[in-house]
Motif scaffolding. Structure first.
Motif, PDB file in Angstrom:
ATOM      1  N   VAL A 255      -9.341  -4.724   7.652  1.00 24.86           N
ATOM      2  CA  VAL A 255      -8.266  -3.902   7.660  1.00 24.86           C
ATOM      3  C   VAL A 255      -8.700  -2.382   7.188  1.00 24.86           C
ATOM      4  CG1 VAL A 255      -6.084  -3.574   6.194  1.00 24.86           C
ATOM      5  CG2 VAL A 255      -6.813  -5.837   6.829  1.00 24.86           C
TER       6      VAL A 255
ATOM      7  N   VAL B 238      -2.609   2.650   8.940  1.00 26.13           N
ATOM      8  CA  VAL B 238      -3.394   1.363   8.735  1.00 26.13           C
ATOM      9  C   VAL B 238      -3.701   1.014  10.048  1.00 26.13           C
ATOM     10  CG1 VAL B 238      -3.130  -1.107   8.024  1.00 26.13           C
ATOM     11  CG2 VAL B 238      -2.273   1.034   6.416  1.00 26.13           C
ATOM     12  N   THR B 239      -4.954   0.350  10.175  1.00 28.10           N
ATOM     13  CA  THR B 239      -5.063  -0.195  11.270  1.00 28.10           C
ATOM     14  C   THR B 239      -6.004  -1.630  10.918  1.00 28.10           C
ATOM     15  OG1 THR B 239      -7.312   0.965  11.426  1.00 28.10           O
ATOM     16  CG2 THR B 239      -5.535   1.724  12.707  1.00 28.10           C
ATOM     17  N   ARG B 240      -5.963  -2.422  12.237  1.00 28.23           N
ATOM     18  CA  ARG B 240      -6.657  -3.620  12.091  1.00 28.23           C
ATOM     19  C   ARG B 240      -7.843  -3.763  13.166  1.00 28.23           C
ATOM     20  NH1 ARG B 240      -2.168  -7.968  10.912  1.00 28.23           N
ATOM     21  NH2 ARG B 240      -2.074  -8.378  13.158  1.00 28.23           N
TER      22      ARG B 240
ATOM     23  N   VAL C 160       1.086  -1.275  -0.145  1.00 34.10           N
ATOM     24  CA  VAL C 160       0.048  -0.015  -0.155  1.00 34.10           C
ATOM     25  C   VAL C 160       0.879   1.209   0.044  1.00 34.10           C
ATOM     26  CG1 VAL C 160      -1.824   1.318   1.351  1.00 34.10           C
ATOM     27  CG2 VAL C 160      -1.683  -1.245   1.622  1.00 34.10           C
TER      28      VAL C 160
ATOM     29  N   VAL D 266       1.376   4.079   1.253  1.00 37.01           N
ATOM     30  CA  VAL D 266       0.754   4.813   2.394  1.00 37.01           C
ATOM     31  C   VAL D 266       1.500   6.159   2.377  1.00 37.01           C
ATOM     32  CG1 VAL D 266      -0.153   4.865   4.660  1.00 37.01           C
ATOM     33  CG2 VAL D 266       0.564   2.540   3.428  1.00 37.01           C
TER      34      VAL D 266
ATOM     35  N   LEU E  23      -5.139  -0.054  21.565  1.00 35.29           N
ATOM     36  CA  LEU E  23      -5.098  -1.471  21.246  1.00 35.29           C
ATOM     37  C   LEU E  23      -6.315  -2.065  22.184  1.00 35.29           C
ATOM     38  CD1 LEU E  23      -1.676  -2.331  20.322  1.00 35.29           C
ATOM     39  CD2 LEU E  23      -3.637  -2.523  18.912  1.00 35.29           C
TER      40      LEU E  23
ATOM     41  N   PHE F 211      -9.586  -2.645  18.087  1.00 34.42           N
ATOM     42  CA  PHE F 211      -8.158  -2.305  17.427  1.00 34.42           C
ATOM     43  C   PHE F 211      -7.556  -3.641  17.820  1.00 34.42           C
ATOM     44  CE2 PHE F 211      -8.455   1.730  15.612  1.00 34.42           C
ATOM     45  CZ  PHE F 211      -9.381   2.595  16.408  1.00 34.42           C
ATOM     46  N   THR F 212      -6.995  -4.278  16.944  1.00 32.21           N
ATOM     47  CA  THR F 212      -5.988  -5.098  17.266  1.00 32.21           C
ATOM     48  C   THR F 212      -4.599  -4.845  16.623  1.00 32.21           C
ATOM     49  OG1 THR F 212      -6.752  -6.557  15.428  1.00 32.21           O
ATOM     50  CG2 THR F 212      -7.756  -6.883  17.498  1.00 32.21           C
ATOM     51  N   PHE F 213      -4.647  -3.790  15.685  1.00 34.10           N
ATOM     52  CA  PHE F 213      -3.383  -3.512  15.239  1.00 34.10           C
ATOM     53  C   PHE F 213      -3.519  -2.073  14.852  1.00 34.10           C
ATOM     54  CE2 PHE F 213       0.637  -4.502  12.864  1.00 34.10           C
ATOM     55  CZ  PHE F 213       0.749  -3.499  12.040  1.00 34.10           C
ATOM     56  N   VAL F 214      -2.134  -1.303  15.219  1.00 42.88           N
ATOM     57  CA  VAL F 214      -2.336   0.169  14.908  1.00 42.88           C
ATOM     58  C   VAL F 214      -0.844   0.193  14.343  1.00 42.88           C
ATOM     59  CG1 VAL F 214      -2.569   2.487  15.783  1.00 42.88           C
ATOM     60  CG2 VAL F 214      -3.811   0.778  16.812  1.00 42.88           C
ATOM     61  N   ASP F 215      -0.776   0.881  13.374  1.00 44.41           N
ATOM     62  CA  ASP F 215       0.317   1.321  12.533  1.00 44.41           C
ATOM     63  C   ASP F 215       0.837   2.676  13.323  1.00 44.41           C
ATOM     64  OD1 ASP F 215       0.568   2.723   9.343  1.00 44.41           O
ATOM     65  OD2 ASP F 215       1.934   2.718  10.825  1.00 44.41           O
ATOM     66  N   GLN F 216       2.281   2.575  13.420  1.00 41.08           N
ATOM     67  CA  GLN F 216       2.743   3.707  13.965  1.00 41.08           C
ATOM     68  C   GLN F 216       2.358   5.293  13.781  1.00 41.08           C
ATOM     69  OE1 GLN F 216       4.548   1.299  12.680  1.00 41.08           O
ATOM     70  NE2 GLN F 216       6.579   2.007  12.123  1.00 41.08           N
TER      71      GLN F 216
ATOM     72  N   PRO G 233       0.009   3.402  20.387  1.00 45.84           N
ATOM     73  CA  PRO G 233      -0.865   2.179  19.812  1.00 45.84           C
ATOM     74  C   PRO G 233      -1.840   1.530  20.939  1.00 45.84           C
ATOM     75  CG  PRO G 233       1.030   2.373  18.462  1.00 45.84           C
ATOM     76  CD  PRO G 233       1.226   3.491  19.355  1.00 45.84           C
ATOM     77  N   GLN G 234      -0.624   1.387  22.244  1.00 46.53           N
ATOM     78  CA  GLN G 234      -1.124   0.563  23.019  1.00 46.53           C
ATOM     79  C   GLN G 234      -2.394   1.187  23.894  1.00 46.53           C
ATOM     80  OE1 GLN G 234       1.891   1.503  22.566  1.00 46.53           O
ATOM     81  NE2 GLN G 234       3.229   1.759  24.430  1.00 46.53           N
TER      82      GLN G 234
END
Lengths: 639, 334
Positions: A456, A362-364, A354, A356, A390, A371-376, A386-387
């Motif tokens: 996604v 991008v997040t998941r 991607v 970007v 999440l 949220f299970t994934f967070v791009d920095q 991110p934490q």
């Protein structure tokens, strides 16, 4: 094996330039009857157990002719002098197919070949009219004679005439492999030999490298790895091989204290090698493994090295072996002979990455919107680490006005394989203000069990809007899903056991949970995908608290939906947009690459049992190379 | 009677010319004797095309004792494909992999020998531009997996020609343009089976087993030192959760390759490290029957599993960064 003519069989193994081979159906042999009946015909055609000798394959018209097997038998036995192939002494066994048709096919094939030949011969080309067969052949003879005369590399004196002289072959192999051959001594890693192609790959010249230590060119963190690969000391317990039967690792029994390395032992590893910097523009967003961080001045690229250990007497090594003998046994020189190849360009993610931009991240999400994934990159845009995001539900951050439309999209994305776009919406940042985002969501589905793994989301910043939206009351609240008006607060349900102070957060999270549960329930019931109206979360534009109140009533006790439920979900039925494409980007034009969309593979129309059976069938027909023993005989290379 | 004589004479003349042609080809006498006419033309075509392809090629004449080793080391064979898929050239060790000899196969079309489901992908990789102008597509390195017919039995002997199996090959290569004539441009590929056994593994690799849905069913201890997870933590987890989102399509393609072709090389992707950040890895995987099955009675309830060897390519990048939910578990026990 002799190259038999496909004469009797017709136009089987000839040239199929431009023809659509998809029509070709393999001839079914008797063994195919052992296929269980549940395998559909479409599968059978693709995965037939057996087939005739390759060049005897028939076009689809002949599929029904069982006597083809007989003809092929006849051909096989009929290993006669085929120079008089035009004579019809082999087609006697043909019964059903008209003889003339076989002949016609042979003639067509021959004509096809002659045409191709005339296209390749320079003297034939300018001719306006089509030349007859004999003339073309004669010209071919002339042409070959002229080629042989000028080709200096084609040696007639070689005892083993090969179609391509070794040197040409080597050149092509390295070109294809994008690789270079190297030989390094095991003792000190001295580069004894490296092929010319290294220049193209690492940008160092041969002379620079030969005689140097390989370790001077390896990334510091990989030195240990490479040392281990070169040595055979039993101090490092790394003799792990894979047992083909069980797939587990086994200890190899190498002779202890062997002074000579196990000749022929295979090595395969990756390491980062230096490459000579050339002034090229490096993309800002290069995140591949082959380029190091910008801070480091040395660039490395990932090289896959495969080869063999080799040990031979130093007496035969000449100058190259001088001083390189093993510590233990000075009469032998141990080294690794390997090919190093770079294939970072081949990583699909390069093609599909991607693009970007800095204002994207991008997040998941899990199915329920957590949220299970967070791009920095999100941090610079949203302010949260991110934490902090999440594990929390995205709904907590959406502005109230956008809740309904986003929830609608959420439901839609869970039921579709396609990319779903949201409208612009406001997302609460850490500092209380909102940014306007627009996102593209799609559900990534496990190709095997068709379950949604996650959603996604590619999020684009539309504007950094610092202004408050005018609705009072939410400034002080932590949760993003604030209700400004008093009566909304009133409509919040009293969830047993949960205090109202944190009620809003639970409430927000519950939207996502509800949507996810909807899907799971619907899957269990196997109802049609179009029925979204059954749920209390109807598609109304009604933004009244009333609707929202309805939802909250049916919220379960705040528990997250369990994604791990092995649902036997029926096919989503959505039209699949993706045809196979090499550039399958994450957010490309088409939806996720899918079993359905690959040509010929219709696993999705089968039940799970049938699908599993199909895979087993294809597996049994496939030589997975796991049983291959390393042929040590082959390793005896003479110097 | 006269016409029959004339016909016979014509045929003889033609045969003579075919004979001349075959004698000009670099073949061993035993092979030459058994060639039929279409084969002679096929091989002539290959010869001419290869000469055209290599003409003007600037190469070093290094006679070197290592030369024969190239293909052995690569453990594969070389295939040169025309734009229409004709296998113009195959190195002679192709017989080791397909059970059919170089002269039997050269000149034939690849689509006759490969699995129909892989044709689309092969065609995609064959897309070469007309004309010698280099374009982005041509510069790209090609990398794909395909299934090809093999007449070898499992023990490596040439088996009954009527029963063949599919051999999974990993093909890598690039386009070679011919400056003189664009029709001679072709795709150079090295084709190798994907061996998983007998590979000496280093400390920077770990093996794992997965169900067909790519959830871990087993993982070796090495993963702890490389990624921070204990094997038990991984059981039942999906690999998709443990990797960087931007690599989803890479993993997807890998998974599909496994389902459809039974073997795959993943290319590079990022696996998240337990304590934060990620590493670049590459996985080589294959589908194997869970337990050695009886080949005559396949059974749907037989567990299939995916065996994976994962090479760790880089160090931990961004170690302090927590990207996913898995990484937020407290590092210290409460």
């Amino acid at each position: 094996m002799s190259a038999q003519s496909a004469a009797a069989g017709g136009g089987g193994g000839g040239d199929w330039t431009g023809s659509e081979p998809a029509d070709d159906v393999l001839v079914e042999e008797e063994q195919s009857n052992s296929l269980p009946s549940l395998v559909t015909p479409s599968l059978t055609s693709g995965m037939s157990f057996s087939m005739d000798m390759p060049r005897k394959r028939k076009g689809s018209t002949d599929n029904q002719d069982s006597k083809l097997a007989l003809i092929n038998d006849a051909d096989m036995e009929d290993d006669q002098n085929r120079s008089d192939g035009e004579d019809q002494h082999v087609k006697i066994k043909c019964f059903r197919e008209p003889h003339s048709q076989i002949e016609k096919r042979r003639r067509d094939k021959m004509n096809n070949l002659i045409d191709k030949l005339s296209a390749m011969i320079p003297t034939c080309n300018p001719m306006s009219r089509k030349l007859d067969k004999l003339t073309v052949l004669r010209m071919a003879v002339q042409h070959l004679k002229s080629l042989k005369g000028s080709a200096s590399s084609f040696s007639e004196a070689s005892y083993k005439p090969s179609f391509l002289p070794d040197e040409e072959l080597k050149h092509l192999v390295l070109k294809a492999a994008d690789g270079f051959l190297f030989v390094v001594g095991c003792d000190r890693g001295k580069i004894v030999f490296v092929s010319e192609s290294v220049t193209k790959i690492l940008n160092y010249s041969r002379t620079e490298l030969i005689g140097q230590s390989l370790f001077d060119y390896i990334h510091p963190k990989d030195m240990g790895k490479v040392k281990e690969q070169l040595s055979a000391s039993e101090l490092h317990p790394r003799e792990r091989l894979i047992d083909a039967k069980t797939g587990l690792q086994v200890q190899a029994d190498l002779p202890i204290g062997a002074s000579r390395l196990c000749s022929g032992a295979r090595r395969s590893f990756f390491c980062r090698m230096k490459y000579n910097k050339i002034p090229v523009k490096v993309e800002e967003k290069e995140t591949q493994a082959n380029t190091s961080k910008k801070k480091e001045s040395q660039k490395y690229c990932t090289v896959h090295c495969t080869g063999y250990m080799r040990s031979w007497p130093t007496s035969q090594m000449g100058a190259e072996g001088e001083g390189e003998a093993d510590k233990q046994d000075s009469s032998y020189f141990s080294c690794l002979v390997a090919v190093g190849r770079i294939h970072s360009h081949s990583a699909p993610q390069v093609n599909g990455e991607v693009r970007v931009r800095p204002t994207e991240f991008v997040t998941r999400y899990a199915m329920d919107g957590k949220f299970t994934f967070v791009d920095q990159r999100a941090t610079t845009i949203l302010g949260y680490l991110p934490q902090e995001l999440l594990g929390t539900s995205c709904y907590e951050y959406f502005h109230q006005d956008d809740l309904l439309h986003l929830a609608d999209r959420h439901r839609k994305v869970l039921r579709s394989r396609e990319k779903i776009e949201t409208n612009c919406y406001k997302f609460k940042t850490k500092y209380g203000s909102f940014v306007t985002l627009q996102s593209q969501w799609f559900s990534f589905v496990n190709p095997w069990n068709k379950e949604v793994e996650y959603i996604v989301s590619t999020n684009t910043v539309i504007s950094y809007d610092n202004s408050r939206t005018g609705r009072s009351g939410h400034k002080s609240e932590q949760s993003g899903n604030s209700k400004a008006s008093e009566d909304c607060k009133k409509s919040l349900p009293v969830i047993p056991g949960i205090s109202s102070a944190s009620g809003t957060m639970i409430y927000a999270g519950s939207i996502g949970t509800q949507i996810a549960n909807e899907l799971l329930d619907f899957n269990k019931l196997n109802s049609s995908p179009s029925s979204g109206n059954v749920s209390p979360f109807s598609l109304a534009q009604d933004k009244s608290p009333q609707t929202l109140h309805q939802i909250t009533n049916s919220v379960p006790n705040g528990e997250t939906s369990d994604m791990e439920i092995p649902g036997k979900s029926s096919s989503e039925g959505e039209p699949q947009g993706a045809s196979f494409s090499g550039g399958d980007s994450l957010m490309g034009e088409n939806s996720q690459l899918d079993l359905d969309s690959v040509v010929g593979a219709s696993l999705n129309s089968l039940s799970n049992d049938e699908a599993a059976m199909a895979v087993i069938m294809s597996l049994l027909e496939t030589d997975t190379n796991l049983g291959e023993a390393v042929d040590f005989e082959e390793m005896h290379w003479s110097l | 009677a006269i016409s029959r004589e004339a016909a016979r004479r014509r045929r003889r003349v033609e045969s003579d010319v075919f004979g001349d042609l075959s004698r000009l080809l670099p073949l061993q006498a035993s092979v030459r004797a058994h060639l039929d006419k279409p084969s002679i033309i096929r091989l002539t075509l290959s010869f001419i095309r290869m000469q055209a392809l290599l003409r003007g090629e600037n190469r070093q004449t290094e006679i070197n004792w290592l030369e024969e080793m190239y293909l052995k080391i690569l453990e594969g064979f070389l295939m040169v494909l025309s734009t229409t898929g004709d296998m113009i050239f195959l190195s002679d060790n192709v017989s080791k992999y397909m059970g059919l000899s170089q002269t039997e196969l050269m000149g034939h079309n690849i689509f006759e020998y490969t699995h129909p489901c892989d044709h689309e992908e092969i065609r995609h990789n064959l897309r070469l531009t007309a004309g010698w102008k280099k374009c982005r597509e041509n510069n790209k390195h090609k990398d794909f997996v395909m299934r090809i017919k093999s007449a070898l039995t499992h023990r490596g002997r040439v088996g009954n020609l009527k029963s063949t199996t599919w051999k999974v090959l990993h093909c890598q290569g690039r386009v070679k343009l011919c400056v003189a004539s664009s029709s001679v441009s072709c795709l150079l590929l090295t084709c190798r089976p994907l061996p998983l056994s007998h590979t000496l593994l280093s400390t920077h690799t770990f093996t794992s087993q997965h169900g067909m849905d790519m959830r871990f069913t087993y993982c070796d201890q090495r993963v702890t030192s490389l990624l921070g997870y204990r094997p038990e933590e991984l059981l039942g987890r999906s690999i998709y959760d443990l990797c960087h989102t931007l690599d989803t399509s890479c993993l997807n393609k890998n998974h599909l390759n496994l389902c459809l072709k039974s073997q795959s090389v993943s290319g590079q992707y990022r696996m998240l490290v337990r304590s934060g950040g990620y590493v670049w890895v590459e996985s080589h995987s294959a589908v194997i029957p869970g337990v050695q099955p009886s080949r005559s009675r396949p059974n749907p309830s037989q567990p299939l599993c995916i065996l994976s060897v994962t090479y760790v390519l880089s160090g931990v990048e961004e170690p302090s960064l927590q990207l996913s939910l898995d990484q937020t578990f407290p590092r210290y026990p409460r």
